[in-house]
Write a protein that holds these residues in place. Structure first.
Motif, short mmCIF file in Angstrom:
data_model
loop_
_atom_site.label_atom_id
_atom_site.label_comp_id
_atom_site.label_asym_id
_atom_site.label_seq_id
_atom_site.Cartn_x
_atom_site.Cartn_y
_atom_site.Cartn_z
N ASP A 1 24.96 49.20 36.08
CA ASP A 1 24.96 48.15 35.05
C ASP A 1 24.93 48.75 33.66
N THR B 1 30.72 44.41 44.85
CA THR B 1 30.60 43.86 43.50
C THR B 1 31.03 44.90 42.47
N ARG B 2 31.35 44.40 41.29
CA ARG B 2 31.72 45.25 40.17
C ARG B 2 30.61 45.05 39.12
N HIS B 3 30.32 46.10 38.38
CA HIS B 3 29.24 46.01 37.38
C HIS B 3 29.77 46.48 36.04
N GLU B 4 28.98 46.25 35.00
CA GLU B 4 29.50 46.48 33.66
C GLU B 4 29.58 47.95 33.25
N GLN C 1 40.43 42.42 42.45
CA GLN C 1 39.30 42.62 41.55
C GLN C 1 38.03 42.18 42.26
N ARG D 1 27.05 40.49 36.19
CA ARG D 1 26.62 40.89 34.84
C ARG D 1 25.12 40.59 34.68
N LEU E 1 32.57 40.36 39.29
CA LEU E 1 31.74 41.08 38.31
C LEU E 1 30.32 40.52 38.31
N GLU F 1 31.61 51.50 37.50
CA GLU F 1 31.52 50.03 37.63
C GLU F 1 31.43 49.62 39.10
N THR F 2 32.29 50.21 39.92
CA THR F 2 32.30 49.79 41.33
C THR F 2 31.24 50.51 42.16
#
Ligand SMILES: Cc1cc2nc3c(=O)[nH]c(=O)nc-3n(C[C@H](O)[C@H](O)[C@H](O)COP(=O)(O)OP(=O)(O)OC[C@H]3O[C@@H](n4cnc5c(N)ncnc54)[C@H](O)[C@@H]3O)c2cc1C
Length: 411
Positions: free
Chosen positions: A147, A249-252, A83, A88, A86, A142-143
């Protein structure tokens, strides 16, 4: 389940990059789970350190009883899903709006570069707002660095509807007041939409931007021969490779909606739908799908039949052209045409540097070759090892079966 070992270029890249935040996790997965993997040149590698485990006193132990402890040499059934952290943004101080082209309903590599640039401009306080028209098939917003996600669905946006789309973007403008607007400066959508939006907002856009740093940006001009440096504009039409795509990073991708409904315009343009064109007539530089043949093609008649069955534009290596199998105008590479296809299917092409230069901007490369160690296989996203004649025959059979099946279903 098939036994074919599939490469994961992203995992390989992270494993090579010691500064990547997921490097350790990937190493652990490689050492804990996989003792064998395919290296970047297609050769199967073994990790000698995967054997054994570290004992309580810190000394490495090898358990020869077969039941290894410590996870060292054990093979996990399923690969560990890593993962990404995240990121945020709860209360964005401002928005960076991006309108991706979504060719085929998915983010293209150009769109991802643009989202990478948007993330750079958003910093830690701003949010990247992606505005997507119509239905899509994308599952990785997300990836890709999104946002906030604003989906504008409805028939009025389908097909060629630049006027209606500009009206919707004007509503986005009044609701979110983005600090920057980013659109891909592409022929397939963003280039025109961005210029229309600029005219509608009365702003001068920065076009063909390939670098944006601090308060300045650089765009290409003069038939690609010149660079123009100017202050960073609010409306940016960016070229492919304007920034690194988001990968760490992962985003919402939190869904948003428009508060007010978008006005309907009386369309002055009627879209009569796509027109079928002969792929052979498409200029190589604009072709979306290219079937390219090299010295490893033994049956050129079969090659032409395969191109017709697939609906692909034909290309060739220099050797195939020099040998008289294909016209000079079809040569791909440094001294031929530089192509930008979404799919480049290379049959019997070794992948000499001069050829690879010409396909650098292609999205997905598929290689058919008898030599698993050749450079084209190293460059390819998907490889088929085998004889070109047998594979082209099988391909034609499959395409025809698929078309007949689809025709039967439709009847
Ligand atoms: C100044 C300069 C400019 C050049 N510009 C270009 C250019 O613009 N474009 C270009 O393409 N080249 C260019 N070249 C040539 C380039 O260096 C290579 O010679 C050329 O690309 C090789 O073509 P090829 O891969 O088709 O042939 P080969 O190198 O002979 O490779 C044939 C491939 O087919 C595979 N094969 C053989 N039989 C089969 C089979 N039955 N089934 C499946 N696979 C099989 C082989 O494993 C091999 O990988 C240039 C060279 C120079 C010096």
């Amino acid at each position: 389940m098939s036994d074919i070992i599939r490469r994961d270029p992203r995992a390989e890249w992270i494993a090579r990059n010691r500064l990547h935040p997921l490097h350790q996790a990937m190493q652990a997965a490689a050492q804990g789970g996989e003792a064998r993997w395919m290296g970047p040149n297609g050769v199967i590698r073994k990790n000698p350190h995967a054997l054994g485990f570290i004992g309580p006193n810190g000394i490495k132990r090898i358990d020869r009883s077969g039941g290894q402890q410590g996870g060292g040499g054990k093979r996990s059934a399923a690969p560990e899903v890593v993962q990404l952290p995240l990121q945020r943004i709860e209360q964005p101080a401002y928005y960076i709006a991006v309108v991706p082209d979504m060719v085929g309903g998915r983010l293209s590599s150009h769109d991802r570069d643009l989202l990478g640039l948007a993330r750079k401009l958003a910093g830690t306080d701003g949010a990247v707002l992606a505005v997507v028209f119509g239905e899509h098939k994308e599952s990785a917003f997300e990836t890709a660095g999104v946002d906030r996600l604003l989906l504008l669905e409805g028939n009025e946006y389908s097909g060629y509807a630049p006027e209606q789309r500009v009206l919707a973007l004007r509503s986005v403008e009044s609701q979110f007041v983005p600090r920057h607007w980013l659109l891909p400066d592409s022929r397939s959508g963003g280039g025109e939409l961005g210029r229309r939006l600029a005219a509608s907002l009365g702003e001068r856009p920065a076009t063909r931007v390939w670098q944006a740093e601090g308060e300045r940006c650089i765009g290409r001009a003069g038939a690609g021969q010149q660079d123009i440096q100017r202050p960073l504009a609010r409306l940016i039409l960016a070229a492919a490779e304007c920034a690194e795509p988001v990968s760490e990073t992962r985003h919402e991708a939190r869904p948003l909606s428009l508060q007010s409904s978008v006005a309907r315009n009386l369309p002055r343009i009627e879209d009569l739908g796509p027109v079928a064109v002969d792929p052979a007539q498409i200029p190589m530089a604009e072709a979306e799908f290219i079937l390219s043949g090299g010295n490893g093609v033994k049956d050129w008649e079969l090659f032409h039949r395969a191109a017709a069955a697939l609906g692909a534009t034909e290309g060739a290596s220099r050797v195939a052209v020099d040998d008289g199998h294909m016209p000079r105008a079809r040569q791909v590479g440094a001294t031929g045409t530089w192509v930008t296809a979404r799919v480049y299917l290379a049959v019997g092409i070794s992948g000499a540097i001069q050829h690879l230069q010409g396909i650098g901007a292609c999205d997905k490369v598929v290689a058919v070759n008898r030599d698993p160690g050749c450079d084209m296989i190293k460059r390819a996203d998907l490889s088929v090892i085998g004889d070109s004649t047998a594979i082209l025959q099988a391909l034609i059979r499959l395409v025809e079966a698929y078309r007949n099946g689809a025709a039967r279903d439709a009847a």
